[in-house]
Design an enzyme around this catalytic site. Structure first.
Site, PDB file in Angstrom:
ATOM      1  N   GLY A 173       0.819  -1.203   0.000  1.00 65.00           N
ATOM      2  CA  GLY A 173       0.000   0.000   0.000  1.00 65.00           C
ATOM      3  C   GLY A 173       0.856   1.258   0.000  1.00 65.00           C
ATOM      4  O   GLY A 173       1.896   1.313   0.651  1.00 65.00           O
TER       5      GLY A 173
ATOM      6  N   ARG B 193       1.113  -5.386  -5.256  1.00 65.63           N
ATOM      7  CA  ARG B 193       1.341  -6.577  -4.442  1.00 65.63           C
ATOM      8  C   ARG B 193       1.523  -7.733  -5.413  1.00 65.63           C
ATOM      9  O   ARG B 193       0.589  -8.128  -6.101  1.00 65.63           O
ATOM     10  CB  ARG B 193       0.165  -6.822  -3.497  1.00 65.63           C
ATOM     11  CG  ARG B 193       0.099  -5.801  -2.358  1.00 65.63           C
ATOM     12  CD  ARG B 193      -1.025  -6.109  -1.382  1.00 65.63           C
ATOM     13  NE  ARG B 193      -0.949  -5.259  -0.199  1.00 65.63           N
ATOM     14  CZ  ARG B 193      -1.510  -4.075  -0.082  1.00 65.63           C
ATOM     15  NH1 ARG B 193      -2.207  -3.591  -1.116  1.00 65.63           N
ATOM     16  NH2 ARG B 193      -1.405  -3.364   1.021  1.00 65.63           N
TER      17      ARG B 193
ATOM     18  N   ASP C 179       5.041  -4.751   6.099  1.00 64.22           N
ATOM     19  CA  ASP C 179       5.444  -6.092   6.496  1.00 64.22           C
ATOM     20  C   ASP C 179       5.628  -7.025   5.301  1.00 64.22           C
ATOM     21  O   ASP C 179       6.635  -7.722   5.194  1.00 64.22           O
ATOM     22  CB  ASP C 179       4.408  -6.671   7.462  1.00 64.22           C
ATOM     23  CG  ASP C 179       4.757  -8.081   7.905  1.00 64.22           C
ATOM     24  OD1 ASP C 179       5.702  -8.231   8.688  1.00 64.22           O
ATOM     25  OD2 ASP C 179       4.094  -9.037   7.447  1.00 64.22           O
TER      26      ASP C 179
ATOM     27  N   THR D 173       4.182   2.537   5.676  1.00 64.19           N
ATOM     28  CA  THR D 173       2.812   2.042   5.790  1.00 64.19           C
ATOM     29  C   THR D 173       2.048   2.912   6.770  1.00 64.19           C
ATOM     30  O   THR D 173       2.566   3.262   7.828  1.00 64.19           O
ATOM     31  CB  THR D 173       2.768   0.572   6.269  1.00 64.19           C
ATOM     32  OG1 THR D 173       1.425   0.230   6.638  1.00 64.19           O
ATOM     33  CG2 THR D 173       3.687   0.335   7.454  1.00 64.19           C
TER      34      THR D 173
ATOM     35  N   ASP E  52      -0.364   1.979   8.542  1.00 64.07           N
ATOM     36  CA  ASP E  52      -0.918   1.158   9.623  1.00 64.07           C
ATOM     37  C   ASP E  52      -0.105   1.209  10.914  1.00 64.07           C
ATOM     38  O   ASP E  52      -0.634   0.890  11.984  1.00 64.07           O
ATOM     39  CB  ASP E  52      -1.030  -0.300   9.173  1.00 64.07           C
ATOM     40  CG  ASP E  52      -1.972  -0.477   7.984  1.00 64.07           C
ATOM     41  OD1 ASP E  52      -2.866   0.373   7.822  1.00 64.07           O
ATOM     42  OD2 ASP E  52      -1.809  -1.450   7.230  1.00 64.07           O
TER      43      ASP E  52
ATOM     44  N   ASP F  56       2.097  -0.860  11.901  1.00 72.83           N
ATOM     45  CA  ASP F  56       1.954  -2.213  12.443  1.00 72.83           C
ATOM     46  C   ASP F  56       3.267  -3.004  12.499  1.00 72.83           C
ATOM     47  O   ASP F  56       3.239  -4.225  12.689  1.00 72.83           O
ATOM     48  CB  ASP F  56       0.928  -3.004  11.624  1.00 72.83           C
ATOM     49  CG  ASP F  56       1.293  -3.114  10.143  1.00 72.83           C
ATOM     50  OD1 ASP F  56       2.251  -2.428   9.709  1.00 72.83           O
ATOM     51  OD2 ASP F  56       0.621  -3.872   9.420  1.00 72.83           O
TER      52      ASP F  56
ATOM     53  N   ARG G 217      -5.792  -2.527   9.310  1.00 73.31           N
ATOM     54  CA  ARG G 217      -5.780  -4.005   9.254  1.00 73.31           C
ATOM     55  C   ARG G 217      -5.908  -4.572  10.674  1.00 73.31           C
ATOM     56  O   ARG G 217      -6.862  -4.264  11.380  1.00 73.31           O
ATOM     57  CB  ARG G 217      -4.522  -4.511   8.565  1.00 73.31           C
ATOM     58  CG  ARG G 217      -4.416  -4.112   7.093  1.00 73.31           C
ATOM     59  CD  ARG G 217      -3.348  -4.888   6.378  1.00 73.31           C
ATOM     60  NE  ARG G 217      -2.040  -4.742   6.990  1.00 73.31           N
ATOM     61  CZ  ARG G 217      -0.989  -5.490   6.698  1.00 73.31           C
ATOM     62  NH1 ARG G 217      -1.108  -6.457   5.805  1.00 73.31           N
ATOM     63  NH2 ARG G 217       0.184  -5.278   7.268  1.00 73.31           N
TER      64      ARG G 217
END
Length: 319
Positions: free
Chosen positions: A11, A72, A103, A125, A127, A129, A171
């Site tokens: 992303g 992706r 990731d 990212t 996120d 995360d 996510r």
């Protein structure tokens, strides 16, 4: 190092262009050629690589998205696809790669590292995360985008005396919801790390109404469900007017904040510096305001630590 490649994968995130710009300009300053790889790992397989110069990254530091494009690529995970990528890298005489992504992108970077290609990962990212770093590139911009939306939705929520659900990305990680909810004064924050029951949410809404509060904001992380179902479940239990907004991809776009421009610039330059110094197979991160590097194998094995202190604070301040 004579020639390096740079790619963005997964992303897109605000600040990626600032990182690309820094990679290209710091590399040229260090007398290193740079190949821009299009569409992430797909560009390695399809040999979509082009030489980049100073002018190719002019006027991009303020732009969201990524000028290199992103994708992706499932084919990269196959033996055949990965073999094509390695062949193209060897044909192009690429001595090192800088990968900007999350990731999944770092899983690909680790694969390249294991195959003998010196690789540096930049965490890009929204996120936030990745366990090893405090902040990822793009998170700050996405957070401010959400805050701006919360402010606008609160205006109409107050005017109509409604409960508004705002669904945000992330996510399986609740950081965007947690920190936007805390900074935006939400009454309820729903995140996968700390589940709350529908009855508990309704109790918070009714408690607020009992003391005269006529509207409320619920920030919902996508990993905790969806806004439409939550609206229906609340309406089954209590008599309040509920609306919902799914922010979606608006969170990924827009002009990066000063923080993300600075972070992208620092990380891009640091990535080239490490490759020049013969250091590869690492990822970059932030801690206490400083950029550091860590072995990619170690970084990907770490478990994300949830900020329970911030979560408890959201509950206390929403009383």
């Amino acid at each position: 190092m004579r020639r390096i490649g740079v790619l963005t994968s997964g992303g897109d995130a605000p600040g990626m262009n600032a990182a690309i710009r820094a990679v290209v300009r710091y590399a040229i300053y260090s007398n290193i050629e740079v190949l821009g790889i299009g569409k992430g790992y797909r560009g390695l397989i399809e040999n979509d690589m082009k030489n980049m110069d100073l002018s190719s990254v002019a006027d991009i530091i303020h732009r969201g998205g990524t000028i290199l494009g992103t994708d992706r690529c499932e084919e990269f995970k196959t033996e055949e696809g990965f073999g094509k990528a390695l062949d193209n890298l060897r044909y192009r005489e690429v001595d090192g790669i800088i990968v900007i992504g999350g990731d999944g992108s770092f899983q690909g970077a680790r694969k390249l590292s294991r195959a003998g290609i010196p690789t540096v990962g930049i965490p890009g990212t929204i996120d936030n995360d990745l366990a090893y770093t405090e902040y990822t590139l793009g998170f700050n911009t996405a957070l401010n985008t959400i805050l701006d939306s919360i402010g606008k939705i609160r205006d109409t929520s107050s005017s109509h005396e409604r409960t508004n659900i705002i669904e945000v990305m992330g996510r399986h990680c609740g950081d965007l919801a947690l920190y936007s909810g805390l900074a935006g004064g939400a009454e309820v924050v729903m995140i996968p790390e700390a589940p709350i029951s529908i009855d508990g949410i309704c109790e918070i809404i009714m408690r607020g109404k009992a003391r005269g509060k006529k509207h409320s904001i619920i920030v919902l992380a996508e990993g905790s469900g969806n806004a439409y179902d939550l609206k229906d479940e609340i309406n089954k239990r209590i008599d309040v007017s509920v609306r919902y907004t799914v922010l979606g991809y608006i969170q990924r776009g827009g002009t990066p904040t000063a923080y993300d421009r600075l972070l992208g610039s620092r990380m891009g330059a640091k990535g080239v510096e490490l490759l020049v110094d013969g250091i590869g197979n690492v990822v970059l991160g932030t801690k206490d305001g400083k950029v550091f590097h860590q072995d990619i194998e170690e970084a990907l094995c770490m478990e994300k630590q949830f900020d329970y202190e911030a979560y408890e604070l959201t509950k206390i301040l929403s009383v």
